[in-house]
Design an enzyme around this catalytic site. Structure first.
Site, PDB file in Angstrom:
ATOM      1  CD  GLU A 185      -3.216  -0.981   0.442  1.00  0.00           C
ATOM      2  OE1 GLU A 185      -3.369   0.070  -0.205  1.00  0.00           O
ATOM      3  OE2 GLU A 185      -4.063  -1.902   0.457  1.00  0.00           O
ATOM      4  CG  HIS A 249      -7.642  -2.376  -3.765  1.00  0.00           C
ATOM      5  ND1 HIS A 249      -6.439  -1.718  -3.930  1.00  0.00           N
ATOM      6  CD2 HIS A 249      -7.839  -2.439  -2.430  1.00  0.00           C
ATOM      7  CE1 HIS A 249      -5.946  -1.386  -2.752  1.00  0.00           C
ATOM      8  NE2 HIS A 249      -6.775  -1.819  -1.824  1.00  0.00           N
ATOM      9  CG  HIS A 253     -12.619  -8.325  -5.085  1.00  0.00           C
ATOM     10  ND1 HIS A 253     -13.182  -8.427  -3.843  1.00  0.00           N
ATOM     11  CD2 HIS A 253     -13.561  -8.757  -5.967  1.00  0.00           C
ATOM     12  CE1 HIS A 253     -14.416  -8.890  -3.965  1.00  0.00           C
ATOM     13  NE2 HIS A 253     -14.662  -9.107  -5.239  1.00  0.00           N
TER      14      HIS A 253
END
Ligand code: GLY
Length: 368
Positions: A185, A249, A253
């Site tokens: 991140e 993401h 995901h």
């Protein structure tokens, strides 16, 4: 001490960053306590390592602590723990004007933030994040949520904390794998719009991972500054700017869904592989130079993070992975906005990505 402000008018708040801050937080928190008492919600792991430091600091400021200790792990971010926590907060007679404290990683921060959002229609809360991922991302910006059977983070609210206290020393007791996952991140902020910061990650990121204080503080401050600016501009993800924070993401995901949201693949690890895939997909579409996609992959790999389906332990077909993406909460009128890149530091939101193209790309990745 470094101070970064999240500028949201009357709901503006400070993020304070300093080694040892937890042990010196008593005075700062005493102005937020009612009747000399603060309710601190944490988990079993964090309560062993960090709660004694916070309790000692509060004691020095003549405050007592009412600890609520929940089980550690993603399972705590659900209806059952929320119900337990709400009943506890009501029994403790927490009032709307009170501050409750979230001491822990993303699970505790998201759960406590959501509890604060709905307790008596909203009480105040303080984030004291203790993992790298929560320090550089989830504790800032007011996204709060729990997981349900239908998926992760589908029940939640935007509810900003009134203060974020970041003590990088709390990372010393974290497993190296968790620090590494949180580092994904950090790299994300360079990839979104700060190529100089990505270059710093390439040259100095290893010092952060080794726990060097100056590198750690610099990376945390740079990350939260970037996040604070984005949140101030687009608090509720309406204009598309905050969506940039979801780089990696959508692919990530799908990988997490395939691996059952388990320890097989931590969230930050899925984001790392997802960012590498987003850059390589962008390169195969002729949007981004190959060299940039290679630089991203090489750096994340050098940091010890997964960068491919194989690294992530995923062998599902492209169509199966695309099907997971269809369930993403970011779906808009049947299409999925995708974060792609024109280069390092040039991430953008593309609303015209064909999931069939993405599936074919993922099949080629798996075959390669
Ligand atoms: N973690 C993404 C966001 O806060 O918007």
């Amino acid at each position: 001490m470094k101070t970064v402000q999240v500028a949201l008018g009357k709901r503006s708040y400070d993020i304070l960053i300093e080694d040892g801050l937890l042990s010196r937080s008593g005075e700062r928190l005493s102005s937020l306590a009612r009747g000399g008492k603060l309710v601190v919600i944490t988990d079993e792991n964090v309560s062993r390592h960090q709660l004694p430091r916070l309790a000692a600091a509060l004691q020095q400021a003549n405050l007592s602590i009412e600890p609520v200790i929940l089980p550690a792990g993603e399972g705590t971010k659900g209806w059952d723990s929320l119900s337990t926590l709400m009943n506890r907060l009501l029994a403790l007679e927490v009032e709307r004007s009170d501050h409750i404290i979230a001491l822990g990683g993303g699970v505790i921060g998201d759960l406590v933030g959501f509890a604060a959002a709905i307790l008596k229609r909203g009480c105040a809360f303080v984030q004291i994040p203790t993992t790298l991922l929560s320090q550089v991302d989830s504790s800032v910006g007011g996204k709060t949520a729990i997981n349900t059977e239908a998926g992760k983070n589908l029940v939640g609210a935007f509810h900003q904390p009134s203060l974020v206290l970041i003590d990088p020393l709390s990372l010393d007791t974290l497993p190296a794998r968790e620090v590494c996952a949180g580092y994904a991140e950090v790299v994300k902020y360079g990839l979104i719009d700060d190529p100089d910061f990505f270059a710093w990650c390439e040259s100095d990121g290893h010092r952060l991972l080794a726990g060097e204080s100056d590198a750690r503080s610099y990376a945390i401050e740079t990350s939260v500054r970037a996040k604070a600016a984005i949140v101030a501009d687009d608090e509720t993800e309406r204009s598309g700017r905050r969506a940039l924070l979801n780089l990696g993401h959508t692919f990530g995901h799908a990988l997490e869904a395939e691996t059952g949201y388990s320890d097989k693949l931590l969230h930050g690890e899925a984001v790392a592989a997802g960012m590498a895939l987003a850059f390589r997909y962008s390169a195969t579409q002729g949007l981004c130079p190959d060299e940039d996609a290679q630089r991203v992959t090489s750096h994340l790999r050098a940091a010890g993070l997964p960068t491919s389906l194989q690294d992530a332990g995923v062998s599902a077909s492209g169509q199966a992975l695309a099907a997971h993406m269809m369930h993403d909460k970011k779906m808009e009128s049947g299409t999925l906005p995708f974060l792609l890149a024109r280069g390092i530091g040039q991430t953008y939101l593309d609303r015209n990505v064909s999931l069939d193209d993405v599936a074919a790309f993922l099949d080629a990745e798996l075959a390669g």
